[in-house]
Every structure is written in structure tokens, then in C-alpha cells.
Design an enzyme around this catalytic site. Structure first.
Site, PDB file in Angstrom:
ATOM      1  N   GLY A  20       0.837  -1.193   0.000  1.00  0.00           N
ATOM      2  CA  GLY A  20       0.000   0.000   0.000  1.00  0.00           C
ATOM      3  C   GLY A  20       0.870   1.240   0.000  1.00  0.00           C
ATOM      4  O   GLY A  20       2.082   1.169   0.188  1.00  0.00           O
ATOM      5  N   SER A  21       0.220   2.378  -0.232  1.00  0.00           N
ATOM      6  CA  SER A  21       0.974   3.613  -0.082  1.00  0.00           C
ATOM      7  C   SER A  21       0.005   4.682   0.355  1.00  0.00           C
ATOM      8  O   SER A  21      -1.166   4.661   0.002  1.00  0.00           O
ATOM      9  CB  SER A  21       1.656   3.983  -1.395  1.00  0.00           C
ATOM     10  OG  SER A  21       0.689   4.114  -2.404  1.00  0.00           O
ATOM     11  N   GLY A  22       0.497   5.557   1.169  1.00  0.00           N
ATOM     12  CA  GLY A  22      -0.382   6.592   1.706  1.00  0.00           C
ATOM     13  C   GLY A  22       0.329   7.925   1.673  1.00  0.00           C
ATOM     14  O   GLY A  22       1.371   8.072   1.039  1.00  0.00           O
ATOM     15  N   GLY A  23      -0.255   8.879   2.359  1.00  0.00           N
ATOM     16  CA  GLY A  23       0.271  10.226   2.335  1.00  0.00           C
ATOM     17  C   GLY A  23       1.708  10.332   2.812  1.00  0.00           C
ATOM     18  O   GLY A  23       2.440  11.218   2.418  1.00  0.00           O
ATOM     19  N   PHE A  24       2.130   9.407   3.663  1.00  0.00           N
ATOM     20  CA  PHE A  24       3.453   9.549   4.244  1.00  0.00           C
ATOM     21  C   PHE A  24       4.490   8.635   3.630  1.00  0.00           C
ATOM     22  O   PHE A  24       5.660   8.740   3.931  1.00  0.00           O
ATOM     23  CB  PHE A  24       3.392   9.284   5.749  1.00  0.00           C
ATOM     24  CG  PHE A  24       2.844  10.449   6.504  1.00  0.00           C
ATOM     25  CD1 PHE A  24       3.686  11.453   6.930  1.00  0.00           C
ATOM     26  CD2 PHE A  24       1.495  10.556   6.743  1.00  0.00           C
ATOM     27  CE1 PHE A  24       3.192  12.544   7.604  1.00  0.00           C
ATOM     28  CE2 PHE A  24       0.990  11.650   7.418  1.00  0.00           C
ATOM     29  CZ  PHE A  24       1.832  12.641   7.850  1.00  0.00           C
ATOM     30  N   GLY A  25       4.061   7.709   2.817  1.00  0.00           N
ATOM     31  CA  GLY A  25       5.040   6.834   2.197  1.00  0.00           C
ATOM     32  C   GLY A  25       4.486   5.453   1.954  1.00  0.00           C
ATOM     33  O   GLY A  25       3.305   5.176   2.207  1.00  0.00           O
ATOM     34  N   ASP A  52      -7.345  11.954   7.898  1.00  0.00           N
ATOM     35  CA  ASP A  52      -7.340  11.255   6.611  1.00  0.00           C
ATOM     36  C   ASP A  52      -8.157   9.966   6.701  1.00  0.00           C
ATOM     37  O   ASP A  52      -7.687   8.887   6.364  1.00  0.00           O
ATOM     38  CB  ASP A  52      -5.894  10.971   6.178  1.00  0.00           C
ATOM     39  CG  ASP A  52      -5.794  10.682   4.677  1.00  0.00           C
ATOM     40  OD1 ASP A  52      -6.789  10.889   3.960  1.00  0.00           O
ATOM     41  OD2 ASP A  52      -4.728  10.247   4.215  1.00  0.00           O
ATOM     42  N   VAL A  95       4.061   1.264   2.080  1.00  0.00           N
ATOM     43  CA  VAL A  95       3.926   0.251   3.124  1.00  0.00           C
ATOM     44  C   VAL A  95       4.312  -1.105   2.540  1.00  0.00           C
ATOM     45  O   VAL A  95       3.871  -1.467   1.448  1.00  0.00           O
ATOM     46  CB  VAL A  95       2.478   0.184   3.643  1.00  0.00           C
ATOM     47  CG1 VAL A  95       2.385  -0.771   4.823  1.00  0.00           C
ATOM     48  CG2 VAL A  95       1.993   1.563   4.044  1.00  0.00           C
TER      49      VAL A  95
END
Ligand SMILES: *[C@@H]1O[C@H](CO)[C@@H](O)[C@H](O)[C@H]1NC(C)=O
Ligand SMILES: *[C@@H]1O[C@H](CO)[C@@H](O)[C@H](O)[C@H]1NC(C)=O
Ligand SMILES: *[C@@H]1O[C@H](CO)[C@@H](O)[C@H](O)[C@H]1NC(C)=O
Ligand SMILES: *[C@@H]1O[C@H](CO)[C@@H](O)[C@H](O)[C@H]1NC(C)=O
Ligand SMILES: *[C@@H]1O[C@H](CO)[C@@H](O)[C@H](O)[C@H]1NC(C)=O
Ligand SMILES: *[C@@H]1O[C@H](CO)[C@@H](O)[C@H](O)[C@H]1NC(C)=O
Ligand SMILES: *[C@@H]1O[C@H](CO)[C@@H](O)[C@H](O)[C@H]1NC(C)=O
Ligand SMILES: *[C@@H]1O[C@H](CO)[C@@H](O)[C@H](O)[C@H]1NC(C)=O
Ligand SMILES: *[C@@H]1O[C@H](CO)[C@@H](O)[C@H](O)[C@H]1NC(C)=O
Ligand SMILES: *[C@@H]1O[C@H](CO)[C@@H](O)[C@H](O)[C@H]1NC(C)=O
Ligand SMILES: *[C@@H]1O[C@H](CO)[C@@H](O)[C@H](O)[C@H]1NC(C)=O
Length: 870
Positions: free
Chosen positions: A519-524, A635, A526
Site C-alpha cells: 500500500g501507499s499513503g500520504g506519508f510513504g 485522513d 507500506v
């Protein structure tokens, strides 16, 4: 006759007036002893108005132990003592010399002295606040007793971060005891022999006001405070009734108490922990503490299988005479003194707990009982274990064994096992080799370190780190992996509650060099990883924010790591090495809600959707009002709702906004939040509050109802075929492009809730069930944050304890505007084949990093348009 009368008069005149017969100053060369000032109770110095005096006194029951003390006159309370660990006799002397204060016994042997000073002393002054100050020739301070507190602070005194108060052995023996109160980077905490057992922020009277790094602790007329930001901001406050005089004291029993002056007595007004059973050694070693229901005070007994030790001060010992309690090995030597074949475990009954279980992470998870016992047997500093069968968590009791708590609220799944040595002589074999838990060595060590309380703390904390490191190592060697924390990574600072620290290399190995992106999100991004102990984890590599200082980072991590709720993803650990910042989370085997809700797999049944909604609401409610500090997620979206067994929802990524430095907070306002879930106030300059999360939650709730993205085009086949009578007006102009929240509003106005349900449910849901979620969702997305319900009310509405609110249409009209824009933008997009026409105020380049593949969602907003609906 006459001369005699004269003498008597003089005497009577002096004695009561003793408090004014001394000045607040004395000068070198001055000598005092108890005997010399016996007529004045040993006192030889008073503060200007007589609030405090300095005296050489003994305490009750200690006829031959005299201490140089500062005493609060009215309450006759000692607030400081110089030679607490080296008492002198009544004829022992205190000398004030140009080099400082020297305390020596009657034969002139040095017992205590102030450290070497920058220049020579011209006076010793006792201030009206109770501070004993050595002054140089220009009235500059050379040394102050306020900087070297014993177990008490008074108003006006600061206890800086990193420093501590140490309890006395008893109310009458002022020697350094085993308890300490330490001011840390984010809290003040109590420790027993280096093991934490209470934090100020845990108390119900304590409020966390800000997240600055703590500079010092202080008390004033209205309460107890931890101050940060160079003393200008309150970090934690405990407000108490106004009082002109109060002291804060770590008393000999291990409780931190605040006392106020009432008449001529000090009266207790605050104490922590307020449950005496939480004091580690309250009932002695292996004593069992229970809260007496009638008296409310703790009562001590021995657990089953144990009886009182013959020296009744030392707690309980195994009843079986062939069993004895081991003493932990000398911590600097690692090899075991014990032959593991003679180690056995005594099982405690259910309902037992140990203070450290609440402050230390389990040594390892997902193991069986025999493995846990083996770990303990292989470690000579381990004195017992607590094992939680359901999670396979193994807690090791280290170094010193305290008292056991008996409580009806303990997890019935948690069982303690106390290590014993079989064979009557074993314990007596080497009583002198094993000193790390014996009191008699402690004051000696403490005496050497007393002038450097900071160093003393450092040593204790270093020991804690060492222990962690050692546990870590023993697990590693078990699984045959040579990876260990390098000692260079051990930090000089200590932050309470910090979760497990990982090596970068270790995480590199665990994630197979960051191969398996999940996964990937606002902070980087995963990645999935497998730790040495075979635990599966999700490793988040933080890339989208600047590198925060290691200490600040760790402070935030400690806060996030301390948030535990069944509906929040647990932070297991972190890595802060060089410029690398990684977070290690528990792995959720069912992935995130978006994949299941919007994917092509099996359809989520209504009850499952409802459970997910309720779990998410509970998790959010906890973040907003259940933890020490309010945390706004910022978020909330299906990607951040992970699913565990039985569709238990767990919110991820909470608290990450804390990792941003203030300079990054402008970035924060634009990069956080995902279009479609962003509340209107994000786009204006209104304040962001927990109601912002409520809005996002409402949007997610609507998606749970429909099974589609709110912003994705609804295909003709699904939403229209089954019920052509329900074609909404807003969609008539643009084929099937519907902004679902607007459709929800329109169907709500018409009472046709079933139109909104995911068609894949094929009628396995009633109109009433859909109505409940849709009405709650609409209340959550009110444009005006103040009239959105809070998450606690949302939980109540979902559970049924609170009637479901009536959405206010006047605060939902903005949806019509959004819907129109959405439809138009979608059409433009169709024509141009353009995927992103977003214009968001305050946006910058970083925005694109959060784009998650649904570009049309906020396309209707631009900086001049947003003022439209307002
Ligand atoms: C105090 O005593 C020291 C040595 O005993 C002497 O050098 C010094 O002059 C004395 N100071 C005063 C103020 O008497
Ligand atoms: C001492 O008391 C007087 C009058 O009560 C007050 O004005 C003065 O400020 C006090 N001095 C100190 C050092 O507190
Ligand atoms: C130091 O303080 C005392 C009392 O306040 C005063 O008498 C003396 O003059 C001061 N000395 C200097 C050098 O300022
Ligand atoms: C005070 O406590 C210390 C440490 O426990 C002990 O060594 C000392 O003997 C005690 N003093 C008295 C007078 O009991
Ligand atoms: C005590 O300190 C707090 C925090 O700075 C402050 O708000 C309060 O006014 C102080 N109380 C008094 C009596 O000075
Ligand atoms: C902290 O405050 C003190 C006095 O209030 C001031 O002298 C000092 O410069 C301040 N330090 C910082 C880093 O702001
Ligand atoms: C045991 O406790 C009793 C009463 O509490 C006391 O009188 C006695 O001295 C204690 N014995 C020892 C060995 O400490
Ligand atoms: C532990 O043992 C080492 C060497 O055997 C010794 O130097 C040290 O003082 C001991 N530590 C304690 C706390 O007894
Ligand atoms: C441990 O004890 C067992 C039995 O008491 C004995 O056979 C064995 O040799 C011992 N091991 C060591 C290392 O002392
Ligand atoms: C406990 O776990 C260890 C290793 O994980 C395994 O070798 C052992 O057989 C297990 N014991 C039981 C009783 O399940
Ligand atoms: C402990 O857990 C295992 C598997 O989770 C289970 O089979 C066993 O019955 C449990 N034992 C107890 C005493 O609860």
C-alpha cells in the site's frame, strides 16, 4: 536571687525569639553542630520572614542520625537534606568555608560537601522560597539547594527534564530509597529500581495541554505543571485549589503526593498512583496486594503457595521449603549462574497482575508457554513470567521482583509463573554474588552519584535500555539470527512508552529489501515483512515528510505507540536511524476496506458493513476523546480502515500528523486528506477540528451503503435498471454521472432509502436499516462543523442508545453545488480525456502524491468557487 532571675529572663527572651535571632545570611568561617545550637533545635539560619529555617536535626527514632536540613517552620516539614545518606552525630559539624559547605563527623572525617565552586564563597543565604544559596562576592549564585532536590519541591523550584526526586527509605530514615520521580521529555514518571509504574498523564486530574518537549516540572499556587517551549507553554497540568503554600513530594511509600498548608499541617490534595496496589513493592517481594473493598486501602497477603517470609518485612516465599526464589544475576555478567535443570515455575492463580505488564511490551509475541518459560530460564535476570495465552504474549519480570496485584479486572487469559529454584540450598549458595536487587548496596551507589542526579538517572535508564537490548538479543539467538541492535544505536535519551526499536538492517531483511509493497499513503509506502519471531508486520517507510529530529520523532512515536484500542491498528515499533524513519505496524490479514468494498470479490453483507461502520466510529471516538490527548486523524478513508478477522475494523495511520515539524504544517494542510473525504473547511481557512474527521466518516458511511466510491460514475446497469422510477433529477442531464452524497440527500428528502443500497445486496437489507446509516451519514457531512455530531454520539446512534439525528437540509445544500460541479467536470473529463482538473487552494506539488486514482472527486472546487456555497 537577682543574678539568677536575670539569667532566666535572658533565656526566656531568647528561646521564643529564636526564629528572628538569626539572619538569612551566614558568612565564612562559620561552624554549626546540633549540640552548639541545641537551644534553637539545631537551627542556625532562617529565611527573611521566617518561613524556612536551616538546621542540623535528627528525626524521630533516629537518635544518632543528624542531617543538615531545610525545614518549613510552620508545618515542621523537612523539604531538603544535604547529607541524607551520610548522617552525622549530634556533635558532627557543618562548616561554611570559602570553598563551600563541608559536613564532617565529630572526628573531622568528611561526610558530605558541596562540589568545587567557580569562585570563593562570601555568604550562605536561605531565601524566603526555601532555597539555600552559596553566594560569591557579587551576590551571584555559586550553588543552590534547589538544583539538587531530594524528595520534595516547593513553589518556585524547577525540576528540570532528566532530573529526578528520590524517595526516602522511610519517614524517619532520610536515606535514598528505591523510588524515583523523573521528569521525562513528555511526562513525569515514577520508577522503582528503574522500572516505570506511573505517569502523571495517567491521572484523571491531569490534562495534556500541548506536545512540546518538557523543560521542567514546577508547582505554583494553583497546581502542578510540566512546562515546555522554554517555560512558556504548559505540557501537562493538574489544577488544584488555590493555596499559598504547597509542596510536591515523592514519599517513602512510593506515592507522589502534593500537600497544601492547612493551619499548621500539610494536607494531602493529590497522589499518584491513587491505587496503592500499583506501587511495585507495596507488599514486599511476592506479597499480594488487594484493594480492600470496605476500607478502600490496599491490604497485603501472600498468594496461594506462598507464606510470609520469616523476616516479615521481606514479603512472601514459597511454602514448599524445597523451593526458593532466585535473585537476579549481576547485570554486568550475562552468563547464568543457575543450572536450568533446577529451575521450575510456580503458577499463580487467575486474576493476578504485575505492575510492569502495563509499562513494558511483552518480550515476544506468538509463542507458547513452554517457549516463554524457556526464555526466562535462559536469562538469569528473569525472575518470572506473565503469559497471555490468546496472543501468545510473553512478559518477563526482570531484575527485581515486586508485589503481585490481585484484581478482578485482570484479563482472565493472563497467568503468572514465578521462577523458583528447586533444592533447599540453592538460594543460600551465593547470596553475596547477587546484589543488583539488594537494598544495602543501593545507598552506597546512590551516595556517590547523588551530586549528579542526572547521571544517576542516566545510569538507571541505560540499564533499562540494556535490558531491552538483551531481551531482544536472547530472542534473536533463539531463532538463530545474528541480527542485534548495534550498541551505537542505543540512545542517551529515554522516552517513556517508546515502542520497540528496530534496526534498519533488520527491517530490510524482514521486508526482503522492501520488495512486497502492500500500500501507499500520504506519508510513504507500506511493505509486508516478517520479523525474526515470525510475526507478520506492515512496515511503513516514511518518505513524504522531511526528516524530523530523532528525539522529536521518538516523542511522537511514544505517544502514538501508547494508544491502544481494539479498533486502532497497533504500532509495534519503529526505526529512526540516520535519515531513515520507519514505522512497524501489526499486519491486518484482510487488507483495507476499499479493496473489499469496491473490489470484485464476495459482496460485503449488510451486517458486516454495519460492524465495520461501528468499529470505525468507536476507533475514531477513542482518538477524539478516549486518549490522553485528542488526536485528529485528518485522513479517514476506506484505504485507512483495515480489516481483521470477523470484519473487525482497525483504523490505521492515526497520529502521523504529529510527525510533521511546525515548518511542515503548511504542507500538512494541503497534503493530508484525500479528495472526496475532505470536509469543506479544509478548503477554506476555517479551523480543522475533530469534526473534520466526522465529515470524512460520513462520506465513508455513504460508501458503505452504496458499495461504490461517492465520486465514481454510477454505471447505468447498477443504479438505474432495477428502479427506473428513482432516477434522480441531478443525473438526468449527464447520463449516469451522480455525486452519490447528493443522491443520498435527494433520496432522504423523498424517504426512498432503499434506492441507495448497494444493488449487489439484492434486497438483503431493509429500508429502515439503510435509513439509519444514511441519516447518520448526512448528519456527519453537515457543512457547518458545529452541528455535526461528535463521534461518541455517532457510536451511540449506531448502537441504538441515542436516537438517530435528523439531517438539516439547510446545511446540506452545498452538496447540490458539489454535485453539479462533479457532473460538469466529469463531462469535461470525458471530452478531454483528462484525468485531473483539480485546483485546490493552498495546494502545491506534494498534492499529487496523495492522488489515489479517483481524480474527478474534487474537480468541482477551485479557489474562487469555494466561496459559492457559503
Ligand atoms: C577562613 O579560614 C581560612 C582558613 O582556615 C582562612 O584562610 C580565611 O581567611 C578565613 N576567612 C575569614 C573570613 O575569616
Ligand atoms: C516578608 O513579609 C513582608 C510583610 O509581611 C512582605 O512585604 C515581604 O515581601 C516579605 N518578604 C519576602 C522576601 O517574602
Ligand atoms: C549583597 O546583598 C546584600 C543583602 O541584600 C547587600 O547588603 C550587599 O550589599 C550585596 N552585595 C553586593 C556586592 O551587591
Ligand atoms: C536507613 O536506611 C539505610 C538504607 O536502608 C540503612 O542502611 C540505614 O541503616 C538506615 N538507618 C537507620 C538509622 O536505620
Ligand atoms: C500557575 O502556573 C500556570 C501555568 O503557567 C498559570 O496559568 C497560573 O496562573 C499560575 N498560578 C499562579 C497562582 O501563578
Ligand atoms: C528561554 O528563556 C530565557 C529566559 O526567559 C531566555 O533567556 C532564553 O534565551 C530562552 N531560550 C530560548 C532558546 O528561547
Ligand atoms: C515482624 O512484625 C512485627 C509487627 O509488625 C514486629 O514487631 C517484628 O519486629 C517484625 N519482625 C521482624 C523480624 O521484622
Ligand atoms: C557485577 O560484577 C562485576 C564483576 O564481577 C562487578 O565489578 C560489579 O560491581 C558487580 N555489580 C554489582 C551491581 O554488584
Ligand atoms: C545441571 O544439573 C544437572 C542435574 O542436577 C546435572 O546433571 C548437570 O551436570 C548440571 N549442569 C551444569 C552445567 O552444572
Ligand atoms: C512451543 O513452541 C516451540 C517453538 O516455537 C515448539 O518447538 C514446541 O514444540 C512448542 N511446544 C508446545 C507444547 O506446543
Ligand atoms: C491456549 O491457546 C491455545 C491456542 O490458542 C488453545 O488451544 C488452548 O486451549 C489455550 N489454553 C488455555 C489454558 O486457555
Amino acid at each position: 536571687m537577682e543574678p539568677l532571675l536575670f539569667v532566666a529572663t535572658i533565656f526566656l527572651f531568647i528561646a521564643p525569639a529564636s526564629s528572628i535571632s538569626f539572619s538569612e545570611f551566614i558568612h565564612p568561617n562559620f561552624t554549626a553542630s546540633h549540640v552548639k545550637f541545641i537551644d534553637y533545635g539545631g537551627s542556625f539560619l532562617t529565611s527573611h520572614n521566617g518561613t524556612f529555617k536551616a538546621a542540623i536535626v535528627n528525626t524521630r527514632s533516629q537518635q544518632n542520625s543528624f542531617y543538615l536540613c531545610i525545614i518549613h517552620v510552620l508545618s515542621n516539614t523537612i523539604i531538603w537534606s544535604a547529607n541524607r545518606d551520610t548522617p552525622i552525630s549530634g556533635s558532627g559539624k557543618m562548616n561554611l568555608t570559602p570553598k563551600g559547605i563541608i559536613i564532617s563527623d565529630e572526628n573531622g572525617n568528611l561526610k558530605w560537601s558541596t562540589p568545587p565552586l567557580k569562585s570563593s564563597v562570601s555568604a550562605l543565604r536561605l531565601t524566603e522560597m526555601g532555597n539555600l544559596v552559596l553566594l560569591d562576592g557579587f551576590n551571584g549564585s555559586l550553588w543552590e539547594s534547589f538544583h539538587h532536590p531530594t524528595d520534595t519541591i516547593v513553589i518556585g523550584q524547577h525540576l528540570p527534564a532528566g532530573e529526578s526526586l528520590s524517595s526516602a527509605v522511610s519517614d524517619y530514615n532520610l536515606s535514598t530509597g528505591d523510588y524515583s520521580l523523573t521528569v521525562g521529555a513528555s511526562d513525569a514518571e515514577l520508577q522503582w529500581q528503574g522500572q516505570m509504574y506511573w505517569k502523571l498523564s495517567m491521572d484523571t486530574k491531569a490534562y495534556v495541554d500541548s506536545r512540546y518537549i518538557v523543560d521542567y516540572m514546577a508547582i505554583n499556587r494553583t497546581g502542578v505543571y510540566l512546562f515546555g517551549n522554554n517555560g512558556s507553554a504548559v505540557v501537562i497540568r493538574v489544577v488544584l485549589p488555590p493555596s499559598n503554600f504547597r509542596i510536591a513530594k515523592l514519599d517513602a511509600s512510593g506515592q507522589f503526593t502534593v500537600l497544601r498548608l492547612s493551619g499548621s499541617d500539610l494536607e494531602q490534595e493529590f497522589m499518584g498512583p491513587d491505587d496503592g496496589c500499583q506501587i511495585p513493592f507495596i507488599c514486599g517481594r511476592m506479597g499480594m496486594c488487594a484493594d480492600d473493598a470496605t476500607s478502600g486501602s490496599p491490604s497485603c497477603s501472600c498468594p496461594a503457595g506462598f507464606h510470609l517470609a520469616s523476616q516479615n518485612t521481606s514479603g512472601c516465599v514459597p511454602s514448599d521449603a524445597s523451593h526458593s526464589l532466585p535473585v537476579a544475576c549481576n547485570s554486568t555478567r550475562k552468563e547464568s549462574l543457575l543450572n536450568s535443570s533446577v529451575v521450575s515455575y510456580l503458577r499463580l492463580g487467575y486474576g493476578m497482575d504485575y505492575f510492569a505488564n502495563h509499562f513494558f511490551q511483552p518480550s515476544t509475541y506468538d509463542v507458547n508457554l513452554s517457549f516463554c518459560q524457556e526464555l526466562c530460564s535462559d536469562d538469569c535476570s528473569c525472575l518470572g513470567i506473565f503469559f497471555k495465552n490468546s496472543s501468545g504474549s510473553c512478559y518477563m519480570l526482570g531484575n527485581v521482583l515486586g508485589s503481585i496485584m490481585s484484581s478482578s479486572t485482570v484479563d482472565s487469559d493472563l497467568v503468572g509463573y514465578i521462577k523458583v529454584l528447586v533444592g533447599p540450598t540453592q538460594a543460600d549458595l551465593n547470596p553475596n554474588n547477587s546484589s543488583s536487587n539488594q537494598n544495602q548496596d543501593f545507598p552506597l551507589v546512590a551516595l556517590v552519584l547523588l551530586p549528579f542526579t542526572g547521571f544517576f538517572l542516566f545510569a538507571a535508564l541505560g540499564f533499562l535500555w540494556w535490558r531491552r537490548w538483551k531481551l531482544h538479543k536472547s530472542i534473536d539467538s533463539k531463532s538463530g539470527n545474528p541480527n542485534t541492535l548495534s550498541s551505537g544505536d542505543l540512545e542517551a535519551f529515554y522516552i517513556p512508552g517508546l515502542p520497540q526499536r528496530f534496526d534498519y538492517e533488520e527491517l530490510e531483511v524482514a521486508t526482503d529489501n522492501f520488495k512486497n509493497l502492500i500500500g501507499s499513503g500520504g506519508f510513504g509506502a507500506v511493505y509486508k515483512g516478517i520479523l525474526n519471531d515470525k510475526t507478520i508486520v506492515a512496515v511503513k517507510k516514511i518518505t513524504n515528510v522531511g526528516v524530523q529530529g530523532k528525539k522529536d520523532f521518538c516523542t511522537e512515536i511514544a505517544i502514538i505507540g501508547n494508544i491502544h484500542h481494539v479498533n486502532l491498528v497497533k504500532l509495534k515499533g519503529f526505526c529512526a536511524q540516520g535519515r531513515q524513519r520507519l514505522l512497524v505496524y501489526e499486519y491486518m490479514n484482510h487488507g483495507s476496506l476499499d479493496r473489499i468494498l469496491f473490489g470484485n470479490g464476495p459482496v460485503l453483507e449488510w451486517q458486516e458493513r454495519f460492524d465495520i461502520a461501528l468499529g470505525t466510529a468507536r476507533g475514531l471516538a477513542y482518538l477524539h476523546s478516549g486518549c490522553e490527548q485528542k488526536i485528529i486523524h485528518c485522513d479517514i478513508k476506506p484505504e485507512n480502515i483495515l480489516l481483521h478477522y470477523h470484519f473487525q475494523a482497525k483504523i490505521s495511520d492515526f497520529g502521523l500528523s504529529k510527525l510533521l515539524t511546525p515548518e511542515q504544517s503548511s504542507l500538512f494542510t494541503t497534503m493530508r486528506g484525500t479528495r472526496g473525504y475532505l470536509a469543506p473547511e479544509w478548503l477554506t481557512n476555517s479551523a480543522i477540528s475533530e469534526k473534520t474527521d466526522v465529515y470524512s466518516f460520513g462520506m465513508v458511511l455513504l460508501e458503505l451503503v452504496s458499495g461504490r466510491r461517492n465520486c465514481s460514475p454510477r454505471s447505468q446497469s447498477h443504479s438505474m435498471d432495477s428502479n427506473s422510477s428513482g432516477v434522480p433529477s441531478s443525473s438526468s442531464s449527464a447520463s449516469a454521472l451522480v455525486y452519490f452524497p447528493l443522491l443520498a440527500l435527494e433520496m432522504h428528502e423523498q424517504g426512498k432509502y432503499l434506492e441507495l443500497a448497494d444493488p449487489r445486496l439484492e434486497g438483503r437489507v431493509t429500508n429502515e436499516e439503510v435509513e439509519k446509516l444514511v441519516r447518520i451519514a448526512l448528519c456527519c457531512v453537515h457543512e457547518e462543523p458545529a452541528i455535526r455530531p461528535n463521534m461518541v454520539s455517532v457510536v451511540g446512534m449506531l448502537e441504538g442508545g441515542i436516537p438517530v439525528g435528523q439531517p438539516r437540509v439547510e446545511s446540506l445544500n452545498f452538496l447540490r453545488f458539489y454535485g453539479r460541479r462533479f457532473t460538469e467536470a466529469s463531462m469535461i473529463e470525458e471530452e478531454n480525456g483528462q484525468s485531473d482538473v483539480t485546483i485546490i487552494p493552498r495546494a502545491n506539488a506534494s498534492l499529487t502524491s496523495t492522488t489515489t486514482g479517483f481524480p474527478t472527486c474534487f474537480s468541482y472546487v477551485s479557489s474562487h468557487q469555494i466561496s459559492g456555497p457559503r
